[in-house]
Design a protein around this motif. Sequence first.
Motif, PDB file in Angstrom:
ATOM      1  N   GLN A  78     -38.088  22.238   3.135  1.00 60.17           N
ATOM      2  CA  GLN A  78     -38.696  21.171   2.344  1.00 60.17           C
ATOM      3  C   GLN A  78     -39.231  21.741   1.036  1.00 60.17           C
ATOM      4  O   GLN A  78     -39.347  22.950   0.862  1.00 60.17           O
ATOM      5  N   ARG A  79     -39.555  20.860   0.104  1.00 59.88           N
ATOM      6  CA  ARG A  79     -40.216  21.301  -1.120  1.00 59.88           C
ATOM      7  C   ARG A  79     -41.112  20.187  -1.641  1.00 59.88           C
ATOM      8  O   ARG A  79     -40.894  18.993  -1.369  1.00 59.88           O
ATOM      9  N   LEU A  80     -42.095  20.590  -2.395  1.00 58.66           N
ATOM     10  CA  LEU A  80     -42.930  19.641  -3.125  1.00 58.66           C
ATOM     11  C   LEU A  80     -42.170  19.173  -4.362  1.00 58.66           C
ATOM     12  O   LEU A  80     -41.129  19.749  -4.720  1.00 58.66           O
ATOM     13  N   PRO A  81     -42.642  18.127  -5.057  1.00 56.94           N
ATOM     14  CA  PRO A  81     -42.028  17.781  -6.349  1.00 56.94           C
ATOM     15  C   PRO A  81     -41.991  19.010  -7.251  1.00 56.94           C
ATOM     16  O   PRO A  81     -42.849  19.899  -7.156  1.00 56.94           O
ATOM     17  N   TRP A  82     -41.000  19.056  -8.145  1.00 54.55           N
ATOM     18  CA  TRP A  82     -40.767  20.286  -8.908  1.00 54.55           C
ATOM     19  C   TRP A  82     -41.983  20.754  -9.700  1.00 54.55           C
ATOM     20  O   TRP A  82     -42.201  21.964  -9.854  1.00 54.55           O
ATOM     21  N   GLY A  83     -42.790  19.842 -10.192  1.00 56.14           N
ATOM     22  CA  GLY A  83     -43.987  20.248 -10.937  1.00 56.14           C
ATOM     23  C   GLY A  83     -44.920  21.087 -10.085  1.00 56.14           C
ATOM     24  O   GLY A  83     -45.395  22.163 -10.498  1.00 56.14           O
ATOM     25  N   LYS A  84     -45.187  20.636  -8.856  1.00 56.49           N
ATOM     26  CA  LYS A  84     -46.050  21.382  -7.946  1.00 56.49           C
ATOM     27  C   LYS A  84     -45.361  22.642  -7.450  1.00 56.49           C
ATOM     28  O   LYS A  84     -46.014  23.678  -7.230  1.00 56.49           O
ATOM     29  N   THR A  85     -44.041  22.581  -7.260  1.00 56.59           N
ATOM     30  CA  THR A  85     -43.300  23.769  -6.820  1.00 56.59           C
ATOM     31  C   THR A  85     -43.366  24.869  -7.872  1.00 56.59           C
ATOM     32  O   THR A  85     -43.498  26.060  -7.542  1.00 56.59           O
ATOM     33  N   LEU A  86     -43.289  24.487  -9.144  1.00 52.79           N
ATOM     34  CA  LEU A  86     -43.407  25.478 -10.216  1.00 52.79           C
ATOM     35  C   LEU A  86     -44.787  26.136 -10.198  1.00 52.79           C
ATOM     36  O   LEU A  86     -44.916  27.351 -10.369  1.00 52.79           O
ATOM     37  N   GLY A  87     -45.822  25.336  -9.990  1.00 53.85           N
ATOM     38  CA  GLY A  87     -47.171  25.886  -9.930  1.00 53.85           C
ATOM     39  C   GLY A  87     -47.342  26.835  -8.757  1.00 53.85           C
ATOM     40  O   GLY A  87     -47.964  27.900  -8.879  1.00 53.85           O
ATOM     41  N   LEU A  88     -46.773  26.465  -7.603  1.00 55.75           N
ATOM     42  CA  LEU A  88     -46.872  27.321  -6.428  1.00 55.75           C
ATOM     43  C   LEU A  88     -46.075  28.610  -6.627  1.00 55.75           C
ATOM     44  O   LEU A  88     -46.508  29.695  -6.223  1.00 55.75           O
ATOM     45  N   THR A  97     -52.077  27.896   1.485  1.00 56.48           N
ATOM     46  CA  THR A  97     -51.583  26.597   1.002  1.00 56.48           C
ATOM     47  C   THR A  97     -50.860  25.809   2.090  1.00 56.48           C
ATOM     48  O   THR A  97     -50.699  24.592   1.964  1.00 56.48           O
ATOM     49  N   ARG A  98     -50.374  26.501   3.129  1.00 61.05           N
ATOM     50  CA  ARG A  98     -49.569  25.911   4.202  1.00 61.05           C
ATOM     51  C   ARG A  98     -48.251  25.348   3.665  1.00 61.05           C
ATOM     52  O   ARG A  98     -47.660  24.439   4.235  1.00 61.05           O
ATOM     53  N   VAL A  99     -47.827  25.907   2.543  1.00 64.50           N
ATOM     54  CA  VAL A  99     -46.542  25.530   1.947  1.00 64.50           C
ATOM     55  C   VAL A  99     -45.592  26.708   2.123  1.00 64.50           C
ATOM     56  O   VAL A  99     -45.770  27.764   1.525  1.00 64.50           O
ATOM     57  N   TYR A 100     -44.571  26.522   2.963  1.00 68.29           N
ATOM     58  CA  TYR A 100     -43.633  27.587   3.289  1.00 68.29           C
ATOM     59  C   TYR A 100     -42.263  27.344   2.653  1.00 68.29           C
ATOM     60  O   TYR A 100     -41.271  27.939   3.059  1.00 68.29           O
ATOM     61  N   SER A 101     -42.224  26.519   1.661  1.00 71.68           N
ATOM     62  CA  SER A 101     -40.968  26.133   1.028  1.00 71.68           C
ATOM     63  C   SER A 101     -40.285  27.333   0.381  1.00 71.68           C
ATOM     64  O   SER A 101     -40.894  28.066  -0.415  1.00 71.68           O
ATOM     65  N   SER A 102     -39.004  27.543   0.697  1.00 74.06           N
ATOM     66  CA  SER A 102     -38.252  28.626   0.059  1.00 74.06           C
ATOM     67  C   SER A 102     -37.999  28.332  -1.412  1.00 74.06           C
ATOM     68  O   SER A 102     -37.772  29.251  -2.205  1.00 74.06           O
ATOM     69  N   ALA A 103     -38.075  27.055  -1.804  1.00 72.32           N
ATOM     70  CA  ALA A 103     -37.868  26.693  -3.206  1.00 72.32           C
ATOM     71  C   ALA A 103     -38.894  27.378  -4.110  1.00 72.32           C
ATOM     72  O   ALA A 103     -38.573  27.805  -5.227  1.00 72.32           O
ATOM     73  N   ALA A 104     -40.138  27.498  -3.624  1.00 74.68           N
ATOM     74  CA  ALA A 104     -41.188  28.138  -4.424  1.00 74.68           C
ATOM     75  C   ALA A 104     -40.860  29.598  -4.682  1.00 74.68           C
ATOM     76  O   ALA A 104     -41.200  30.155  -5.732  1.00 74.68           O
ATOM     77  N   TYR A 105     -40.170  30.230  -3.740  1.00 75.65           N
ATOM     78  CA  TYR A 105     -39.814  31.643  -3.910  1.00 75.65           C
ATOM     79  C   TYR A 105     -38.681  31.824  -4.921  1.00 75.65           C
ATOM     80  O   TYR A 105     -38.627  32.843  -5.620  1.00 75.65           O
TER      81      TYR A 105
END
Length: 465
Positions: A21-31, A330-338
């Motif tokens: 999963q991923r957050l919206p791209w704006g939040k993903t960029l911040g993460l 953050t409990r965000v494990y999205s590979s997109a953030a990496y």
Amino acid sequence: MSMFKWDVVDPAPGEVVLPHQRLPWGKTLGLGAQHVVAMFGATFVFPLVMGLDANLAIMFSGLCTILFLLIVQNRVPSYLGTSASFVASVAAIRLLDEGNDSSYVTGAILVGGLVLAAVGVLVHFAGAELIHKILPPAVTGAVVMLIGFNLAPVVAGVYWPQDQWIALLTAAFMVFAAVMLPGFWSRIAVFLALIFGYVLSWVADLVLGPITSVLGGATEATEHDRVSWAGVQAADWIGLPSGTLADGVSVVHGPSFSLTAILLVLPGVIALVAENTGHVKAVAEMTGENLDPYMGRAIGADGIATAFASAFGGSPTTTYAENIGVMGATRVYSSAAYYVAAGVAILLGLCPKFGAIVSATPGGVLGGITVVLYGMIGLVGAKIWVENKVDFGNPVNMVGLAAGIIVGIGGVTLTFGDDFQLGGISLGTILVIAFFHMVKGRTGDGAGGVTQNLSHPESADGEAK
């Protein structure tokens, strides 16, 4: 489903975002930016202390992170920063003789990466149980401990004397930041300590003037400013990493190979196996997913990434605990953030001026940071023992590990003929593994009375528990 198609979610704060999963791209960029800051300090400090290029290391950390994610099919979210496991080995290689320059360092690390990749393939087909049989916690803890504590002379002889008071204050700040600062700030203590020491050195130059000390690689004391930005002013804003290292080898270079150097780095492979195994288990626990089928992939991916980076003069890599901290917070494990973090790191690597700023880090600052970091590496070995309840009343653990630890930390050598020596970390690791397995499961009735009485005086039967 494509690996690059994530389910878009926007949960309330504190709710879990899984790797697919991923957050919206704006939040993903911040993460992703948070992950860059978390890995930042250690990723460029370790290349500096190994005598390699920090800018190249940052760039390859991004490239290797992408390579890792592809191999594990985005199932194990991880950032690959510079590994500390080879730092002691590199210091030993550089002490061998003048011929063992940086190309032999990266050549040895490349072989270590290939060995790690082979271990990953073996684990993938044989199962993770194989690791625990050959490298039980007692052995792994001992190897990690001797790797860390073997670095003490590097701090004492190279970095600390360059500016002892800056080193002491930087170390004090790092200890304070790592323990006392809240949440995310404590996880970037290395980065904050570097900034603190940098600014403190600049202020000291203004107030106290130049210092007279022996710079790293020199043999005589000279008068010099603590902070010199001559290289920063000459560096370009955009370009590939270039120039020469302190030993005259080009920043981007091909590997050379020496059997002695290769043997010195192989113990680091054991530490990397332990790091990657722990990382996969930690991510599995946090996400609630069964990642055992990806254990071998993760270990092999780190080995391939290390070999890939070293083939061009880059630093060895490992999965970063700092970034696990960000995921835990953050409990965000999205590979997109990496992927975002990897892209930012690659861009930073393409800015030579940034690399010049990093390379200008005063020796006293590195002394303060490494005196804490190296000690922490050694104590991770003790942590492995404690968490796995290793019983040192058992003579297998007490006596089986003792000689190897002292040999590894003390730099004891074994000479074969006129030209070959085995010593320090490599000999210590061999003895730890050999002596442990030599006596494991072979104690007789009533054996180990001395060690039993030392650790369990309440037991009267003298048997190892």
